[in-house]
Design an enzyme around this catalytic site. Structure first.
Site, PDB file in Angstrom:
ATOM      1  CE  LYS A  13      59.904   5.727  51.834  1.00  0.00           C
ATOM      2  NZ  LYS A  13      59.093   5.384  50.651  1.00  0.00           N
ATOM      3  NE  ARG A  88      54.409   3.673  54.810  1.00  0.00           N
ATOM      4  CZ  ARG A  88      55.458   2.927  54.426  1.00  0.00           C
ATOM      5  NH1 ARG A  88      56.522   2.819  55.163  1.00  0.00           N
ATOM      6  NH2 ARG A  88      55.420   2.300  53.280  1.00  0.00           N
ATOM      7  NE  ARG A 127      60.619  -2.811  46.061  1.00  0.00           N
ATOM      8  CZ  ARG A 127      60.258  -1.859  46.909  1.00  0.00           C
ATOM      9  NH1 ARG A 127      61.158  -1.026  47.375  1.00  0.00           N
ATOM     10  NH2 ARG A 127      59.010  -1.722  47.283  1.00  0.00           N
ATOM     11  NE  ARG A 139      58.018  -4.879  49.911  1.00  0.00           N
ATOM     12  CZ  ARG A 139      58.116  -3.593  50.235  1.00  0.00           C
ATOM     13  NH1 ARG A 139      59.305  -3.022  50.258  1.00  0.00           N
ATOM     14  NH2 ARG A 139      57.055  -2.894  50.540  1.00  0.00           N
ATOM     15  NE  ARG A 150      53.593  -0.837  49.017  1.00  0.00           N
ATOM     16  CZ  ARG A 150      54.691  -1.207  48.375  1.00  0.00           C
ATOM     17  NH1 ARG A 150      54.621  -2.060  47.361  1.00  0.00           N
ATOM     18  NH2 ARG A 150      55.860  -0.735  48.735  1.00  0.00           N
TER      19      ARG A 150
HETATM   20  P1  AMP Z   1      57.737  -0.381  53.099  1.00  0.00           P
HETATM   21  O1  AMP Z   1      58.760  -1.465  53.099  1.00  0.00           O
HETATM   22  O2  AMP Z   1      58.238   0.867  53.750  1.00  0.00           O
HETATM   23  O3  AMP Z   1      57.166  -0.122  51.724  1.00  0.00           O
HETATM   24  O4  AMP Z   1      56.527  -0.882  54.006  1.00  0.00           O
HETATM   25  C1  AMP Z   1      55.794  -2.043  53.653  1.00  0.00           C
HETATM   26  C2  AMP Z   1      54.496  -2.085  54.434  1.00  0.00           C
HETATM   27  O5  AMP Z   1      54.786  -2.142  55.840  1.00  0.00           O
HETATM   28  C3  AMP Z   1      53.608  -0.863  54.291  1.00  0.00           C
HETATM   29  O6  AMP Z   1      52.769  -0.941  53.147  1.00  0.00           O
HETATM   30  C4  AMP Z   1      52.785  -0.952  55.584  1.00  0.00           C
HETATM   31  O7  AMP Z   1      51.807  -1.970  55.539  1.00  0.00           O
HETATM   32  C5  AMP Z   1      53.848  -1.389  56.591  1.00  0.00           C
HETATM   33  N1  AMP Z   1      54.558  -0.232  57.164  1.00  0.00           N
HETATM   34  C6  AMP Z   1      55.874   0.101  57.034  1.00  0.00           C
HETATM   35  N2  AMP Z   1      56.180   1.211  57.700  1.00  0.00           N
HETATM   36  C7  AMP Z   1      55.023   1.614  58.289  1.00  0.00           C
HETATM   37  C8  AMP Z   1      54.671   2.726  59.105  1.00  0.00           C
HETATM   38  N3  AMP Z   1      55.580   3.657  59.445  1.00  0.00           N
HETATM   39  N4  AMP Z   1      53.383   2.826  59.505  1.00  0.00           N
HETATM   40  C9  AMP Z   1      52.455   1.906  59.186  1.00  0.00           C
HETATM   41  N5  AMP Z   1      52.713   0.846  58.399  1.00  0.00           N
HETATM   42  C10 AMP Z   1      53.992   0.690  57.947  1.00  0.00           C
END
Ligand code: AMP
Length: 194
Positions: A13, A88, A127, A139, A150
């Site tokens: 994404k 999400r 990554r 990360r 996740r």
């Molecule tokens: P991402 O970079 O999109 O993989 O997000 C990393 C982490 O941020 C996720 O595993 C969640 O802990 C938090 N996070 C990101 N977007 C959301 C969302 N829309 N709702 C809840 N937690 C989020």
């Protein structure tokens, strides 16, 4: 152009959003990036979110909804935006619909990247390796162990969004196992038809 990219962690994404930013001159709104920035800056939100993110769980709807609601009011979102990693949960999906309805605007497309689960953990590990090699921060949640959590969170809370948007007639899908270029072409084709 107001767009949602859906898909599990590692589906691509973020990569696709970055390519669309250039083509359509609209910002990528990644809630993950926004939350990581808050953690780094040790803001109140960051302090609340850190442990949850490190564990691979989802931050509360109230926190992310507030972040997105404020962000989409910024002038650079006037011509549209790409939501990456948001919504999400079903609650977030309702919240974004309400936010946009309140502004008299709507979504143009919801595009789901379909990816074989088995490929995902490999992409996450890659990554992390690439970030390390480039001297960038790795990360904490890009490890196979946290990735499992996740992915569980994704199936429990995010995957139902596919049905939610399908029922609204808004869902488009692309083959996320295609090359990066190929996925971009599939998305551009969809966007060209709306
Ligand atoms: P991402 O970079 O999109 O993989 O997000 C990393 C982490 O941020 C996720 O595993 C969640 O802990 C938090 N996070 C990101 N977007 C959301 C969302 N829309 N709702 C809840 N937690 C989020």
């Amino acid at each position: 152009m107001r767009l949602i990219l859906l898909g599990p962690p590692g589906a691509g994404k973020g990569t696709q959003a970055q390519r669309l930013v250039e083509k359509y001159s609209i910002p990528q709104l990644s809630t993950g990036d926004m939350l990581r920035a808050a953690v780094k800056a040790e803001t109140e939100v960051g302090l609340k979110a850190k442990a949850v993110m490190d564990a691979g769980e989802l931050v509360s709807d109230a926190i992310v909804n507030a972040i997105v609601s404020e962000r989409i009011d910024a002038p650079d979102c006037e011509n549209g935006f790409i939501l990456d990693g948001y919504p999400r949960t079903l609650h977030q999906a309702d919240a974004v619909a309400e936010m946009l309805a309140g502004k008299g605007i709507g979504l143009d497309a919801v595009i789901e990247l379909l990816v074989d689960d088995k490929a995902l953990v490999g992409r996450i590990v890659k990554r992390a390796e690439e970030a390390k090699a480039a001297g960038q921060p790795v990360r904490k949640d890009d490890t196979p162990e946290v990735f499992d959590e996740r992915l569980r969170e994704y199936y429990k809370k995010t995957a139902p969004l596919t049905g939610y948007y399908y029922a609204k007639g808004m869902l488009k899908t692309v083959d996320g196992m295609d090359t990066i270029e190929g996925v971009t072409s599939q998305i551009e084709k969809i966007l060209g038809e709306i």
